[in-house]
Scaffold this motif. Structure first.
Motif, PDB file in Angstrom:
ATOM      1  N   GLY A 163      -3.569   1.299  -1.042  1.00 38.49           N
ATOM      2  CA  GLY A 163      -2.699   2.401  -1.414  1.00 38.49           C
ATOM      3  C   GLY A 163      -3.376   3.369  -2.355  1.00 38.49           C
ATOM      4  O   GLY A 163      -3.282   4.595  -2.193  1.00 38.49           O
ATOM      5  N   ALA A 192       0.836  -1.204   0.000  1.00 32.87           N
ATOM      6  CA  ALA A 192       0.000   0.000   0.000  1.00 32.87           C
ATOM      7  C   ALA A 192       0.868   1.250   0.000  1.00 32.87           C
ATOM      8  O   ALA A 192       0.607   2.209  -0.756  1.00 32.87           O
ATOM      9  N   ALA A 210       1.282   4.170  -2.938  1.00 35.92           N
ATOM     10  CA  ALA A 210       1.180   5.608  -2.687  1.00 35.92           C
ATOM     11  C   ALA A 210       2.428   6.336  -3.180  1.00 35.92           C
ATOM     12  O   ALA A 210       2.338   7.437  -3.743  1.00 35.92           O
TER      13      ALA A 210
END
Length: 612
Positions: free
Chosen positions: A153, A122, A126
């Motif tokens: 994410g 995740a 990002a």
């Protein structure tokens, strides 16, 4: 759930809308920022982005050569870039995320990184999208923690539209039931390692997801039912002629979602109705228990507070429509041939058990998700499904190439009544998962493969703190009796909550010998856990002060999947005065020390076990 989630969901959507309302990245960022973003593009693409203001797609990929389902992704970026160019857009690999295989790490220290790796994925997603220049994202990942991690994410940058791009299952090899039988025989010393290795190699026959209905394939079904990937695309085999056209069509879907006059952010698509639909599909197909952790975390990433009790209540009304190994002899390819995800969606809609009015990657409503994709040359006249209302520019963005698939209605009847059934004639009137609660805490249990006579087990406990100790006791003949095996200090804060794969052969052997057997643990079992009743994900976990730390070998434990209880039958006064056992130290070798912060900050299992 809507009322419970109102404060967090409202705050989440406010953030999504604020970010979605900004000018596009290339208009908003400084000249040097933009120049860096396009520096590695070819001259033609660079000019198209800078002068033509063409949309840019981020590709976030979990490709590696070790995870079989991700091996096909090696050439997907090239394909997606080509298709984007054909449609007047640009696609860039924005980043890669790690992907580990539980099948390789099972029983070893690496499995203690498994659940925690979801949060690493995740965060990596990002990071990939943090460049903040993309109009939409294409997410390439299918397996156990990888797809949930990608989704979590992406939801943290939920103003960006996103489409998942699946890779499909591997070809059917040795039957899963035969593979499981040989594992059990090997555990009993009846067959040698060479024979088991040969069988395992035949079962895991090539690139693609494993053919049993574990976490990876459950991921795909849930993503499709939520409308986050193309209808009918989840289980088209990796080498099928439709796989490339479907992959290319995902680009069109992403561009349609990113249409400037009417963008559809991922954070808006993943709403309470979509989450409920995912849980209904999980129950209707007897999917992986891991999703009682993963999808709780997914929901919370979108500001939605999903509780196990919500799933338990759904399970009382959602029938079991599918039997796929380990809940039956069929594999995922059999399921797909019998009608697959479109059949499940159609039948659940007929039963009023799905919200039809959800946003999907191809528009409004789930009706299209009852259709099956076919190669255009074999489907006769048909209208491409990828279409959205809007401007001429938006319609041009979704125009399909000549070789694009078309979608047609399913046959009315299941292709195999032993695998897939209609909603008015299910395998069971209730779903495949249930909630247990009692003085040992809360737990989930997968009941779809458990025989009715094994749904209630009351027996003395045998308490261990390492699955290897249980295997050793079984090999020594110390468990040749009715028993509730308790494996504690296996929660997310203790050691990362590994899946306890090594328990399956000895427990299955004890069950096969006629004993009453159950498992209780604050760890996880495989997404393919089956015939032995297993109360898993017990929370609060023992390392967090949970009641499993008070249990002793010899205490009578009752696991009752009929009444929904999990109890130690110990005098209440004695129970309250017992001194809890102390958790053993977590391992620090083979990378485990790097995950200490994630372990220390992990939430409870029923809160998604996330460290964010």
């Amino acid at each position: 759930m809507v009322r419970r989630s109102e404060p967090t969901r409202s705050a989440y959507l406010a953030g999504v809308d604020r970010l979605a309302a900004r000018p596009r990245g290339r208009d908003r960022l400084g000249c040097a920022n933009v120049a860096h973003a396009v520096a590695a593009l070819g001259t033609q693409d660079k000019e198209a982005v800078l002068r033509g203001r063409l949309p840019t797609l981020a590709i976030v990929t979990a490709y590696n050569d070790v995870v079989s389902a991700h091996r096909p992704y090696e050439h997907y970026p090239e394909l997606l870039r080509d298709e984007a160019r054909r449609r007047g857009a640009v696609a860039q690999v924005a980043g890669g995320v790690p992907a580990m295989c539980d099948g390789i790490t099972q029983g070893g220290p690496g499995m203690e990184l498994s659940l925690l790796s979801r949060d690493v994925i995740a965060m990596s997603t990002a990071v990939a999208l943090s460049h903040d220049v993309f109009d939409a994202a294409l997410l390439l990942g299918v397996c156990d923690k990888i797809a949930p991690g990608l989704l979590i994410g992406a939801l943290h940058l939920g103003h960006v539209p996103a489409v998942f791009v699946p890779s499909g299952p591997m070809p059917t090899g040795l039957a899963n039931s035969r593979k499981a039988a040989l594992r059990q025989q090997h555990a009993q010393g009846l067959v040698d390692r060479a024979e088991v290795l040969d069988a395992e190699t035949q079962a895991y026959s090539g690139a693609g997801t494993c053919t049993f209905y574990g976490t990876a394939n459950t991921n795909q079904l849930l993503l499709e039912v939520m409308g986050l990937q193309l209808p009918g695309s989840s289980f088209v085999p990796t080498d099928h002629p439709l796989r490339e056209p479907l992959t290319r069509a995902s680009v069109g879907a992403a561009l349609a979602l990113a249409a400037p006059e009417a963008p559809v952010p991922l954070g808006r698509m993943v709403d309470e109705k979509a989450v409920v639909n995912a849980m209904a599909a999980l129950l209707a197909t007897g999917g992986s228990t891991n999703h009682l952790i993963h999808w709780v975390a997914v929901a919370r990433a979108a500001g939605i507070v999903l509780d196990w009790s919500d799933v338990h209540r759904l399970g009382a009304v959602v029938p079991l429509l599918a039997r796929i190994y380990p809940n039956g002899p069929a594999d995922i390819n059999d399921f797909h041939r019998a009608g697959g995800v479109p059949f499940v969606v159609r039948e659940l809609l007929r039963g009023g058990l799905l919200h039809p009015d959800v946003r999907t990657v191809i528009g409004e409503g789930l009706d299209a998700y009852t259709l099956r994709p076919e190669a255009a040359e074999h489907a006769g006249a048909g209208e491409p499904i990828l279409r959205r209302t809007g401007s001429a520019a938006a319609r041009r963005a979704t125009r399909e190439p000549a070789r694009a698939p078309v979608w047609r209605a399913l046959e009315e009847e299941s292709g195999d009544d032993a695998v897939l059934r209609p909603v008015d004639r299910p395998f069971s009137p209730t779903g495949g998962l249930a909630l247990l609660e009692g003085n040992l805490g809360r737990a989930v249990i997968k009941v779809s493969a458990v025989a009715p006579e094994h749904l209630v087990v009351e027996a003395p406990a045998f308490v261990v703190e390492d699955q290897a100790d249980l295997v050793a006791a079984w090999e020594a003949g110390d468990l040749d009796r009715d028993v509730v095996v308790v494996v504690r200090f296996q929660g997310p804060r203790a050691n990362g909550m590994p899946e306890l794969h090594k328990l399956t052969p000895p427990l299955s052997a004890l069950l096969g010998a006629g004993h009453r057997v159950a498992l209780v643990t604050d760890g996880r079992m495989s997404g393919a856990s089956g015939t032995v009743p297993a109360a898993i994900h017990v929370t609060p976990e023992a390392a967090g002060g949970g009641p499993l730390a008070r249990l002793r070998t010899g205490d009578v434990v009752r696991v009752d999947a009929v009444a929904g209880t999990l109890s130690a039958l110990v005098d209440p006064t004695e129970w309250e005065t017992r001194v809890p056992a102390v958790a053993p130290p977590a391992g620090t070798d083979l990378g485990r020390s790097l995950f200490a912060t994630l372990r220390a900050n992990a939430a409870r299992a029923d809160e998604g076990a996330g460290a964010w």
